[in-house]
Design a protein around this motif. Structure first.
Motif, PDB file in Angstrom:
ATOM      1  N   LEU A  23     -22.882   4.930 -20.204  1.00  0.00           N
ATOM      2  CA  LEU A  23     -21.508   4.964 -19.375  1.00  0.00           C
ATOM      3  C   LEU A  23     -20.940   3.531 -19.463  1.00  0.00           C
ATOM      4  O   LEU A  23     -21.582   2.461 -19.054  1.00  0.00           O
ATOM      5  CB  LEU A  23     -21.653   5.363 -17.944  1.00  0.00           C
ATOM      6  N   LYS A  40     -17.834   7.744 -20.803  1.00  0.00           N
ATOM      7  CA  LYS A  40     -19.258   8.531 -20.975  1.00  0.00           C
ATOM      8  C   LYS A  40     -19.083   8.567 -22.727  1.00  0.00           C
ATOM      9  O   LYS A  40     -18.471   9.384 -23.158  1.00  0.00           O
ATOM     10  CB  LYS A  40     -19.404   9.780 -20.338  1.00  0.00           C
ATOM     11  N   ILE A 162     -23.921  12.193 -16.218  1.00  0.00           N
ATOM     12  CA  ILE A 162     -22.824  11.270 -15.482  1.00  0.00           C
ATOM     13  C   ILE A 162     -22.969  11.139 -13.994  1.00  0.00           C
ATOM     14  O   ILE A 162     -23.091  10.094 -13.324  1.00  0.00           O
ATOM     15  CB  ILE A 162     -21.624  12.304 -15.709  1.00  0.00           C
ATOM     16  N   VAL A 303     -14.966  11.116 -20.658  1.00  0.00           N
ATOM     17  CA  VAL A 303     -16.002  11.581 -21.642  1.00  0.00           C
ATOM     18  C   VAL A 303     -15.245  11.502 -22.925  1.00  0.00           C
ATOM     19  O   VAL A 303     -14.336  12.417 -23.353  1.00  0.00           O
ATOM     20  CB  VAL A 303     -16.639  13.165 -21.433  1.00  0.00           C
TER      21      VAL A 303
END
Length: 322
Positions: A23, A40, A162, A303
């Motif tokens: 991340l 991410k 996450i 993401v």
């Protein structure tokens, strides 16, 4: 149906076979966006996208006799590579149905993993019908790109990570922006976050003109895109939301977002400049939304779903916006 137990089981099978992707954070991106942006980096995943997770989950869940007969999948390239990689590692024959206008790097890489590639015209041919016909004729198991419980479970492992990484960063409330085609990743992440980090809400991100999921979430019924091609975001051009994914996202996701191709190209350049990661256009849509969309909360998690971009297109992005 996919649930948290199926996602946890997929995570156990994936352990040691996929990467726990980082991340990432760059303060200069926060300044550009006017909000905290965490990324991410699934572009650093094996095969260059999150699809390695769903491919491994689905192939590893098959009975031995089904794996011995082989599998078939259809994809513009990232699901293709994920399934082809998993099939090769399991000694499983693999056929991949790909659109003829898919990026050459994706076609070449899919073949390099050992898959037999069958090309079709996405504007005039029905991939579902073609895939079903080949599967029946050759006795192959069809692994759908998003409407498959085990594929959704594999993609849901992104959500598990996450949740852990957000907790480590002391983030308890945020919108999680997810590049969305048929919704397999979005649905899997939403299911995982609902169990592990309920303060994090999924928002689907799509190209303008191909925002069938956003329109479906708004209308409460499955909407269809007018055309099958016409955006550089090839990885997430699907005709309509998945039968399995839309109900999940209708229950758990916030309103969908859409960005322009130009914004996706700008996000590719900013990701390379500030995070030193390479994204394909479809894999940059969530980051584009994080940077350019209005009315987002103080913290977002985007993401970055894939990095399988043709060199010429990446050079074009750098030339235009660097």
């Amino acid at each position: 149906m996919t649930d948290i137990a199926l996602i946890e089981a997929a995570a156990a099978r994936l352990a040691g076979h996929v990467r726990r992707t980082p991340l990432l954070h760059a303060p200069l991106l926060d300044r550009l966006a006017g909000r905290r942006v965490l990324v991410k980096a699934e572009c650093l995943q094996l095969t260059g996208s999150f699809k390695a997770r769903g491919g491994w989950s689905a192939v590893s869940a098959l009975p031995g006799e089904a794996r011995a007969r082989g599998v078939i999948a259809y994809s513009s390239g990232n699901h293709a590579q994920g399934v082809a990689h998993a099939a090769a590692r399991h000694g499983c024959p693999c056929v991949i149905l790909m659109p003829s206008d898919a990026p050459q790097v994706k076609i070449s890489n899919t073949r390099a993993y050992g898959a037999e590639v069958v090309l079709y015209d996405r504007a005039t041919q029905d991939r579902d019908a073609l895939g079903a016909e080949i599967a029946e004729r050759r006795g192959l198991t069809l692994i759908r790109p998003y409407d498959d419980p085990q594929v959704i479970a594999g993609q849901g492992t992104v959500g598990l990570e996450i949740a852990e990484q957000a907790a480590e960063a002391e983030v308890t409330a945020a919108d999680v922006l997810v590049c969305c085609g048929g919704g397999g990743l979005s649905a899997g992440v939403a299911l995982a976050l609902a169990d592990r980090a309920p303060g994090l809400r999924v928002r689907t991100c799509e190209p303008e003109g191909f925002d069938d999921m956003a329109r479906s979430l708004a209308s409460g019924r499955a909407e269809r895109n007018a055309t099958a091609s016409g955006s550089i975001c090839d990885a997430i051009l699907t005709p309509t939301p998945g039968d399995l994914t839309l109900p999940v996202l209708s229950r758990l996701a916030g309103p969908g977002l859409a960005v322009s191709d130009e914004q996706a190209l700008k996000a590719m350049v900013l990701a390379f400049t500030h995070l030193r990661i390479v994204l394909e256009p479809g894999g940059a849509v969530a980051m584009a939304a994080a940077l350019f969309a209005k009315d987002l909360p103080a913290t977002v998690i985007a993401v970055a779903t894939g990095g399988n971009v043709d060199p010429a297109l990446f050079a074009r992005a750098l030339d235009c916006f660097a």
